[in-house]
Write an enzyme that holds these catalytic residues in place. Sequence first.
Site, PDB file in Angstrom:
ATOM      1  N   HIS A  29       0.824  -1.215   0.000  1.00 13.81           N
ATOM      2  CA  HIS A  29       0.000   0.000   0.000  1.00 13.81           C
ATOM      3  C   HIS A  29       0.862   1.271   0.000  1.00 13.81           C
ATOM      4  O   HIS A  29       0.537   2.259   0.656  1.00 13.81           O
ATOM      5  CB  HIS A  29      -0.953   0.019   1.201  1.00 13.81           C
TER       6      HIS A  29
ATOM      7  N   ASP B  39       0.167  -4.923   5.458  1.00 18.08           N
ATOM      8  CA  ASP B  39      -0.817  -5.843   4.891  1.00 18.08           C
ATOM      9  C   ASP B  39      -0.747  -5.852   3.370  1.00 18.08           C
ATOM     10  O   ASP B  39      -0.183  -4.954   2.745  1.00 18.08           O
ATOM     11  CB  ASP B  39      -2.226  -5.445   5.333  1.00 18.08           C
ATOM     12  N   GLU B  40      -1.302  -6.902   2.778  1.00 14.82           N
ATOM     13  CA  GLU B  40      -1.526  -6.995   1.339  1.00 14.82           C
ATOM     14  C   GLU B  40      -0.299  -6.552   0.538  1.00 14.82           C
ATOM     15  O   GLU B  40      -0.364  -5.644  -0.300  1.00 14.82           O
ATOM     16  CB  GLU B  40      -2.757  -6.169   0.957  1.00 14.82           C
ATOM     17  N   VAL B  41       0.807  -7.236   0.778  1.00 13.95           N
ATOM     18  CA  VAL B  41       2.054  -6.910   0.068  1.00 13.95           C
ATOM     19  C   VAL B  41       2.024  -7.625  -1.287  1.00 13.95           C
ATOM     20  O   VAL B  41       2.614  -8.694  -1.474  1.00 13.95           O
ATOM     21  CB  VAL B  41       3.289  -7.310   0.890  1.00 13.95           C
ATOM     22  N   TYR B  42       1.298  -7.017  -2.219  1.00 18.50           N
ATOM     23  CA  TYR B  42       1.104  -7.631  -3.531  1.00 18.50           C
ATOM     24  C   TYR B  42       2.431  -7.712  -4.298  1.00 18.50           C
ATOM     25  O   TYR B  42       3.210  -6.772  -4.318  1.00 18.50           O
ATOM     26  CB  TYR B  42       0.101  -6.820  -4.352  1.00 18.50           C
TER      27      TYR B  42
END
Length: 486
Positions: free
Chosen positions: A86, A142-145
């Site tokens: 993010h 979070d959400e470490v794409y």
Amino acid sequence: MPLRIVHLDLKGAAPKVKYLEQIFPLLASLGANGVLLEYEDMFPYEGDLKILRSPHAYSVEDIEKIKSMANLSKLELIPLVQVFGHLEFVLKHKQYAPLREVNEFPHSLNPLDQASVALVKEMVRQVLDIHPEAKWFHIGADEVYGLGKSQDSLSWLNSHNGDGGKLYLNHIVEIARFVRKMRPKTRVLQWDDMLHNINNSLLHESGVTDFTLPVIWNYKSNMDTLATEPDIKTFLICLGKLIAKYEAAGFKGVWFASAYKGTSGRGQQWTPLDHHLQNHLAWIKVMKSMTQYPSIKLQGIMLTGWQRYSHYAVLCEIFPVGIPSLAICLQSLKHGSFEVKAKKEIEFKLGCEIQVARNVCEDSGAFPGAQVYYRVWHIHTHLQKEVDAFLKRRFIREVFGRYQRKYNFADPRAIGFFKEELKILLEKWEAYINDFRVEMEDIFFSDTVEEWMEENVNTNLDLLRNLAQDADRIVKLNGQPKSLST
């Protein structure tokens, strides 16, 4: 008692400081103990990081005032700075684009580039310098794409048995250790989703259990249906198993995260009250079950209020629209249920009657931003409906279609049957929206007002304006033959 922390997501529709001055006492009166400030681009970064600032970013003086206001209301401030995923607001800039984990996407940084580590440490340092009193500090995470997709990461994984969990934890522990070095008494928080698939032995060996506390988040309204869900690899997990996992790994504390707005759909205009109430009633059941886990302490619950799903996404419900939902959620947590006592307390403090089934707080309202709340309700329930009803009129459908308007070819007599009504409808809504704009600008910065109008109002108003202009133009042509020119 676990802390009740209200999340303010500043990556969209950040309120002006003078509005927060009205909001903080309300939050405290409803049962909040603190505020989670997710700064994103609203922090007044300095030096090379100055480029990260929004044009409307808070000043250092603004933040000092926010801290003072929070202190007056006995609200603990918890800063949140994303340090891994993010990071679009950072990695979109040309000078930081080389630090992306995936070159094409600006979501996550490459944790193996020392410039990445230096970057997030400097971001954290600047925020900690302004918040030296912070007892808690949230690093997101979070959400470490895309993690593991860069050439650096692929090479590292190749020599470390493909262990993506260790790659993730190495970065988190380094940043958390940096926070603790700067502020030994500050405790570090992180969203927990990236920990779900990491085995307990690695969690313990990495040292993360000594440096951070996981924040378990779930925003669904039907969490009870997850009780028998066996698949811990999805975010639809058995929360009990997840708490037990973190206890076994050695974490000494845990936080929960619910949602009072911003999780029921991208671009949502209006907050569904029952959806968020049910989410909190389910969390209350989980909180009551914590006696089953004696070695891990529930520190608090964060009531998240997402303003965008990501940096590039459209706005979710603006804060004033979410206030009745937030009040319901806070009071439910305070009382352990949403019964008559909680409902009466909310109605007394907000000056309106809660109608959960109808998703509205009826009456005039006495809470900060109530005028905006009711104007959004009116727009939400009437604008599209009135425009659609007008477009279904016989003469609009039969003699004033796109083709007729394009070629200036319509019956002027037929236009006369709806032209005045069109004018009245347009003038009514333009006057209403002008008043609404003034009220919005009292709470939000100009870019927020423009964005909200563009997404929720302008399509319909522009349509009415174009119809009115076409009607005026074509009537004056007195029924001429088809022509692209006038």
